[in-house]
Structure formats: C-alpha cells, structure tokens
Design a protein around this motif. Structure first.
Motif, PDB file in Angstrom:
ATOM      1  N   SER A   1       1.699   1.759  -3.529  1.00  0.00           N
ATOM      2  CA  SER A   1       0.509   2.301  -4.202  1.00  0.00           C
ATOM      3  C   SER A   1       0.347   3.787  -3.901  1.00  0.00           C
ATOM      4  CB  SER A   1      -0.739   1.542  -3.749  1.00  0.00           C
ATOM      5  OG  SER A   1      -0.677   0.186  -4.115  1.00  0.00           O
ATOM      6  N   HIS A   2       0.519   4.144  -2.636  1.00  0.00           N
ATOM      7  CA  HIS A   2       0.379   5.539  -2.224  1.00  0.00           C
ATOM      8  C   HIS A   2       1.384   6.420  -2.952  1.00  0.00           C
ATOM      9  CE1 HIS A   2       1.234   8.962   0.559  1.00  0.00           C
ATOM     10  NE2 HIS A   2      -0.068   9.008   0.568  1.00  0.00           N
TER      11      HIS A   2
ATOM     12  N   LEU B   1      -8.460   3.972  -3.733  1.00  0.00           N
ATOM     13  CA  LEU B   1      -8.429   2.512  -3.763  1.00  0.00           C
ATOM     14  C   LEU B   1      -9.303   1.879  -2.683  1.00  0.00           C
ATOM     15  CD1 LEU B   1      -4.610   1.845  -4.322  1.00  0.00           C
ATOM     16  CD2 LEU B   1      -6.409   2.094  -6.036  1.00  0.00           C
TER      17      LEU B   1
ATOM     18  N   TYR C   1       7.184  -6.282  -8.041  1.00  0.00           N
ATOM     19  CA  TYR C   1       6.127  -6.541  -9.032  1.00  0.00           C
ATOM     20  C   TYR C   1       6.382  -7.866  -9.751  1.00  0.00           C
ATOM     21  CZ  TYR C   1       2.908  -5.660 -12.946  1.00  0.00           C
ATOM     22  OH  TYR C   1       1.901  -5.748 -13.883  1.00  0.00           O
TER      23      TYR C   1
ATOM     24  N   TRP D   1      10.848  -1.581  -6.670  1.00  0.00           N
ATOM     25  CA  TRP D   1       9.417  -1.862  -6.829  1.00  0.00           C
ATOM     26  C   TRP D   1       9.173  -2.791  -8.004  1.00  0.00           C
ATOM     27  CZ3 TRP D   1       7.328   3.844  -6.246  1.00  0.00           C
ATOM     28  CH2 TRP D   1       7.610   4.292  -4.924  1.00  0.00           C
TER      29      TRP D   1
ATOM     30  N   LEU E   1      -4.722   7.994  -1.931  1.00  0.00           N
ATOM     31  CA  LEU E   1      -4.806   6.557  -1.711  1.00  0.00           C
ATOM     32  C   LEU E   1      -6.252   6.128  -1.475  1.00  0.00           C
ATOM     33  CD1 LEU E   1      -3.218   3.889  -1.330  1.00  0.00           C
ATOM     34  CD2 LEU E   1      -3.083   4.426   1.106  1.00  0.00           C
TER      35      LEU E   1
ATOM     36  N   HIS F   1       3.204  -2.234 -17.420  1.00  0.00           N
ATOM     37  CA  HIS F   1       3.474  -1.970 -16.009  1.00  0.00           C
ATOM     38  C   HIS F   1       4.969  -2.025 -15.711  1.00  0.00           C
ATOM     39  CE1 HIS F   1      -0.829  -3.281 -14.571  1.00  0.00           C
ATOM     40  NE2 HIS F   1      -0.836  -2.202 -15.323  1.00  0.00           N
TER      41      HIS F   1
ATOM     42  N   LEU G   1       0.836  -1.209   0.000  1.00  0.00           N
ATOM     43  CA  LEU G   1       0.000   0.000   0.000  1.00  0.00           C
ATOM     44  C   LEU G   1       0.867   1.254   0.000  1.00  0.00           C
ATOM     45  CD1 LEU G   1      -2.835  -1.045   2.466  1.00  0.00           C
ATOM     46  CD2 LEU G   1      -3.007  -0.722  -0.012  1.00  0.00           C
TER      47      LEU G   1
END
Length: 278
Positions: free
Chosen positions: A191-192, A205, A254, A250, A202, A240, A188
C-alpha cells in the motif's frame, strides 16, 4: 490463579537480537539480575550488556563458562536453538527456556540434565522501538509443575497478560500472529509503495486501518469483510488487476487474496424450488 511473585532471579540471556534487546532491560526494571549475555556476535552481546549495569559478556563460542543462574533464556532464532542447546553446558537441573512461538517443548526431551520451558512473548520487536511489556501477552510452558510455576511468576513481574499455553496452542497462536502481523505489514508495504508513486502518504489510510482493526476485534472478521472481492465486483477487480499488471508479484498476492475472500463468502440462499436466488 496468579502465582506469588518470585524472588529476584539471576537470568542469563543466550542471544542479543531483537527479542533479547527488549527483554534484558525489562528484566532489569522488574528487579531481576541479568547475570550474563551471550551472542554469536561478541560486539552485539557487549552492546546489550552495556545497557544493564553489572552484566557480564559471556565468551564466544565457549559455553563451558556459563555462570550460575536461576534461569537461562534462549532468545535466538528458531533454527539456532538445537545447536545452542547441544553446545551449551548448563548446570545440572538448570531451568532453560526458549522464547520461540513455534519450537515445541519436546525439544528438551533428550536433555534429562536440565528442565525445559517456554517463555514466548506475543509481540513484534524492532530496533529503536520500545514495547510496553505490561501489555505483551506472555505464553509460558514448563516441563514440570515447578518450572511452569517459576515461568508464570516471572512472567507476571513483566506483564499483566500471562497464561500457560501448551505447544499445540502456542503454535496455532504463532501462525495466527504471522497472518495478523507479518503478512499485514507486508500488505501495508505494498500500500505504501502504491501511494508513494502518486506522492500520497500512507497516513491517508490511518482511519481505514483503525476501523478495520476495531471491527475485527469486536466481531468475527469474516463477517465484516467488505470490498470488491466480497461483493464480487468484477469490473473493479479487473481495473485493479490491470493497474497491478506492471507488478506481477503484487498481482499474484491480489489474486490469491481475492480468491481466498470469495471462498469464505456464505453460499447464496436457495428458494423453495432449490433454485439459487441471485
């Protein structure tokens, strides 16, 4: 069977960090007496003791002055537990329990003068955020039936979710919790950061997160997997990966998670001739 509630206990907390800072007021509110608090940092111990009336701040590092108590709870980092046990001078026959999810009960085996136990709260604790102890699963283990009964009864004064859990199960719970909590929080965080670069919150989501968790709790999570990795959408995966190229760490996460998801996919069915059906 739920044990009968114990009489109010005198408890000494060794530790004043995130777990102890939440546990101390919970014990007080449940009617138990906090007989003392110790920390490697005296200021931290004093700050925690000040939140519960009548709590003594124990001297550092002199453990010879430990006050009498019905139970001593070690709420210190896992790596510090052996040193604290070696240094502390408990009363003969004292019940001493740590709050770790991974340290085995056997850590007490070489200490015949005390009775060991585990009092593990299955929750994440952060400064400034209070938890509802009534909902926190408490996993307890005692070296003797009497110790386990006392730990269970104490736990029931704090929470409605209590069970006796042996060391192997507790260690498995802890690993599962790391995946469910710590790793999820890290993801997260990524994501943030990605959303913040586009001036997006955020919270966008939130519905997705709620649905994901609800599905995972209602069904075996592997059977609910969606997304480009699960559908083996190579063009989307490539886009991506290209977007994440400036962030090698990251991108590595992934790719590792993509491989892990695809390794869990069911094998495609075979037709009557043994050929794979695509």
């Amino acid at each position: 069977m739920i044990p009968d509630p114990v009489h109010p206990l005198r408890v000494v907390l060794l530790g004043a960090g995130r777990v102890a800072s939440q546990l101390a007021p919970a014990l007080h509110q449940a009617g138990h007496q906090l007989a003392g608090v110790w920390s490697r940092n005296p200021a931290t111990a004093a700050a925690l003791a000040a939140t519960v009336p009548g709590t003594l701040v124990l001297p550092t590092p002199d453990f010879a002055a430990l006050p009498p108590a019905d139970m001593y709870l070690l709420a210190v980092p896992d790596a510090a537990i052996p040193a604290v046990l070696a240094q502390a001078r408990f009363q003969a026959g004292a019940l001493v329990a740590h709050t770790s999810g991974t340290v085995p009960l056997s850590i007490f085996e070489d200490m015949p003068d005390i009775v060991g136990g585990v009092f593990y709260p299955l929750q994440t604790f952060s400064a400034g955020r209070a938890v509802d102890w009534r909902t926190v699963p408490l996993c307890v283990e005692g070296a003797t039936p009497a110790a386990q009964a006392t730990l269970l009864a104490l736990a029931h004064t704090l929470s409605g979710s209590v069970q006796a859990v042996g060391t192997p199960q507790r260690q498995a719970i802890h690993i599962a919790a790391v995946f469910a909590c710590n790793f999820t929080n890290h993801l997260l965080g990524i994501s943030h950061a990605l959303l913040a670069q586009q001036q997006l919150p955020l919270a966008l989501l939130a519905p997705l997160l709620h649905e994901t968790v609800e599905k995972a709790l209602a069904h075996p999570p592997f059977t609910m997997q969606t997304g480009p990795a699960a559908r083996q959408d190579v063009p989307t995966l490539a886009r991506h990966q290209a977007a994440l190229a400036p962030y090698p760490a990251w991108l590595q996460v992934y790719n590792a998670l993509t491989s892990s998801i695809q390794a869990q996919l069911p094998a495609p069915p075979a037709n009557n001739q043994g050929a794979v059906v695509l």
